[in-house]
Scaffold this active site. Structure first.
Site, mmCIF file in Angstrom:
data_model
loop_
_atom_site.group_PDB
_atom_site.id
_atom_site.type_symbol
_atom_site.label_atom_id
_atom_site.label_comp_id
_atom_site.label_asym_id
_atom_site.label_seq_id
_atom_site.Cartn_x
_atom_site.Cartn_y
_atom_site.Cartn_z
ATOM 1 N N ASP A 53 0.398 10.549 2.836
ATOM 2 C CA ASP A 53 -0.060 10.125 1.511
ATOM 3 C C ASP A 53 -1.574 10.335 1.465
ATOM 4 O O ASP A 53 -2.344 9.561 2.031
ATOM 5 C CB ASP A 53 0.312 8.649 1.291
ATOM 6 C CG ASP A 53 -0.182 8.113 -0.058
ATOM 7 O OD1 ASP A 53 -1.067 8.750 -0.674
ATOM 8 O OD2 ASP A 53 0.297 7.042 -0.472
ATOM 9 N N PHE A 93 -0.655 1.248 1.263
ATOM 10 C CA PHE A 93 -0.488 1.224 -0.191
ATOM 11 C C PHE A 93 0.060 2.572 -0.633
ATOM 12 O O PHE A 93 -0.541 3.615 -0.366
ATOM 13 C CB PHE A 93 -1.807 0.947 -0.924
ATOM 14 C CG PHE A 93 -1.595 0.834 -2.418
ATOM 15 C CD1 PHE A 93 -1.117 -0.336 -2.978
ATOM 16 C CD2 PHE A 93 -1.822 1.917 -3.254
ATOM 17 C CE1 PHE A 93 -0.876 -0.434 -4.351
ATOM 18 C CE2 PHE A 93 -1.587 1.832 -4.623
ATOM 19 C CZ PHE A 93 -1.115 0.645 -5.169
ATOM 20 N N LYS A 97 -4.807 11.078 -7.855
ATOM 21 C CA LYS A 97 -6.190 10.656 -8.068
ATOM 22 C C LYS A 97 -7.145 11.811 -8.401
ATOM 23 O O LYS A 97 -7.214 12.211 -9.548
ATOM 24 C CB LYS A 97 -6.654 9.833 -6.863
ATOM 25 C CG LYS A 97 -5.942 8.457 -6.838
ATOM 26 C CD LYS A 97 -6.700 7.404 -6.072
ATOM 27 C CE LYS A 97 -6.185 6.013 -6.401
ATOM 28 N NZ LYS A 97 -5.165 5.480 -5.517
HETATM 29 C C1 LIG Z 1 -3.806 5.042 -5.719
HETATM 30 C C2 LIG Z 1 -2.826 5.304 -4.629
HETATM 31 C C3 LIG Z 1 -1.456 5.448 -4.893
HETATM 32 C C4 LIG Z 1 -0.882 5.245 -6.276
HETATM 33 O O1 LIG Z 1 -1.348 6.157 -7.202
HETATM 34 P P1 LIG Z 1 -1.162 5.864 -8.779
HETATM 35 O O2 LIG Z 1 -1.675 7.096 -9.435
HETATM 36 O O3 LIG Z 1 -1.933 4.626 -9.093
HETATM 37 O O4 LIG Z 1 0.287 5.664 -9.018
HETATM 38 C C5 LIG Z 1 -0.615 5.742 -3.840
HETATM 39 N N1 LIG Z 1 -1.088 5.899 -2.588
HETATM 40 C C6 LIG Z 1 -2.393 5.775 -2.294
HETATM 41 C C7 LIG Z 1 -2.852 5.979 -0.888
HETATM 42 C C8 LIG Z 1 -3.295 5.461 -3.296
HETATM 43 O O5 LIG Z 1 -4.594 5.293 -2.994
#
Ligand SMILES: *Cc1c(COP(=O)(O)O)cnc(C)c1O
Length: 410
Positions: free
Chosen positions: A219, A132, A248
């Site tokens: 990420d 994700f 986050k």
């Molecule tokens: C939440 C998340 C995203 C996206 O972040 P947003 O602030 O919702 O755009 C991308 N990568 C990972 C691993 C995430 O947990």
């Protein structure tokens, strides 16, 4: 609240039948004053818990001083934040934006520039099944979830997908293609179900990237900021990436994302190549600097490791031999309980236990609680979660009607 027919909001979320007015530490309070123990932190955002006083004070002071002025001018707080983040992560420079998906978008653009600079006309980025990376079009294309992508075609191309944890599959790409320029990977897959790869996976990716001049891009939007028990989850693998994305927990609820880069990758995006109106504004940077200070002052990275072990211990004791539980996984306060069957009603049932949790990848109960839990709160959280899970695992007595899904009222 859950009545989408009368809502003026687009129904992009299936909302639970509760709304919160106020938070304090690990607790959230609804309009009736009923309190809930937060096992999710707004999806890994409120690592310091809710309404931390130091952050409230810093935000109020900054609001009285300067909220925004534009990246057309110097922003000393952004300089300071970039330097602090680079120091903690081994990176060289930062680009600030407002969310995780934007941080990944910056990383993807950076990787493509890196490829073009090396003469690759159509640069490809290796991504993983179950990944994700966000909801903008390029981040969505990098995301390994067909349901999230459905209906949004045509998606940007330039991504090659292989199974998560499979360094051999990445090595095969290295042997067969000349157009790969980067690997984008979550050190632990969050939305994918708290999937923790073998210890050798990230080091193997690091070696492949080094051998072929690719960028290793981690990420760490969900795994970073101390939640895993280190500042970055990739630090457990003893490696330093070329690019790290954060968001986050970076602002504890104030929107801010960061794309950090080291070495040549840090020199890839020049004037005019990328930008953001809000990105790195004084308010967001003041918030993130305060979050960093608090994580250090309260030694929360070490605390995350201790708390994760404590909560996982309770979960193991309750479910070790239960046929309804496949596996219990954790790295610090990234905790997943994989069930044998989907449990869509579990978050609603948990409301009756006055605990917030989440189910991801259909049958993985996900806990991402604040790093500031006391031992007693961690124990209480585990017990409420265990009771909630037992509620969905309990076999329905023959002939008995299935237990009604409890509402908010007891
Ligand atoms: C939440 C998340 C995203 C996206 O972040 P947003 O602030 O919702 O755009 C991308 N990568 C990972 C691993 C995430 O947990």
């Amino acid at each position: 609240m859950s009545d989408t027919a009368h809502s003026s909001l687009m129904p992009t979320y299936r909302r639970l039948p509760v709304a919160f007015e106020r938070g304090e530490g690990a607790w959230l309070f609804d309009a009736a004053g009923e309190r809930y123990l937060d096992g999710l932190s707004g999806i890994a955002v409120c690592g310091l818990g809710h309404a931390p006083p130091a952050l409230a004070q810093a935000l109020a002071a900054q609001a009285r001083t300067l909220l925004h002025c534009s990246n057309l001018y110097g922003i000393p707080l952004a300089e300071t934040l970039a330097a602090r983040l680079c120091e903690l992560t081994g990176m060289r420079r930062a680009f600030f934006c407002n969310s995780g998906t934007e941080a990944n978008e910056a990383a993807i653009k950076l990787a493509r520039r890196h490829g073009h600079a090396r003469g690759v006309a159509e640069p490809q980025i290796v991504v993983f099944e179950g990944a994700f990376h966000g909801r903008t079009l390029a981040a969505l294309a990098a995301t390994g979830n067909a349901a999230a992508q459905a209906g949004f075609e045509p998606l940007p191309t330039g991504f090659l997908r292989v199974p998560f944890g499979d360094a051999e599959a990445v090595a095969t790409l290295a042997a067969t293609r000349q157009d790969v320029v980067a690997v984008l990977v979550e050190p632990v897959q969050g939305e994918g179900g708290i999937r923790i790869p073998d210890a050798g996976f990230l080091p193997a990716l690091r070696r492949l990237c080094d051998a072929h001049g690719w960028l290793l891009m981690c990420d760490e939007i969900q795994t970073g900021m101390g939640r895993s028990g280190r500042w970055l989850a990739s630090q457990h693998g003893g490696i330093v990436p070329d690019v790290v994305t954060l968001a986050k927990a970076l602002g504890n609820g104030v929107p801010i994302g960061a794309c950090l880069a080291a070495g040549a990758a840090a020199e890839t995006l020049g004037p005019g190549s990328h930008g953001s109106t809000f990105g790195g504004n004084p308010l967001a940077c003041r918030a993130a600097l305060t979050v960093l200070e608090q994580i250090e002052a309260q030694e929360l990275t070490a605390r995350a490791a201790v708390l994760g072990g404590r909560i996982a211990g309770h979960l193991h004791a309750a479910f070790a031999d239960h046929p309804g539980v496949v596996e219990i996984r954790h790295l610090g306060l990234l905790i997943g309980v994989e069930l044998a069957h989907p449990a869509p009603s579990l978050p609603t049932r948990a409301l009756a236990e006055r605990v917030l949790l989440n189910v991801t990848a259909e049958r993985v109960v996900r806990l991402l609680p604040p790093l500031t839990l006391t031992d007693a709160e961690a124990d209480e959280l585990a017990h409420r979660v265990i009771r909630s899970i037992e509620g969905v695992l309990a076999p329905t007595a023959a002939g008995a009607a299935p237990t009604a899904v409890p509402g908010v009222a007891r």
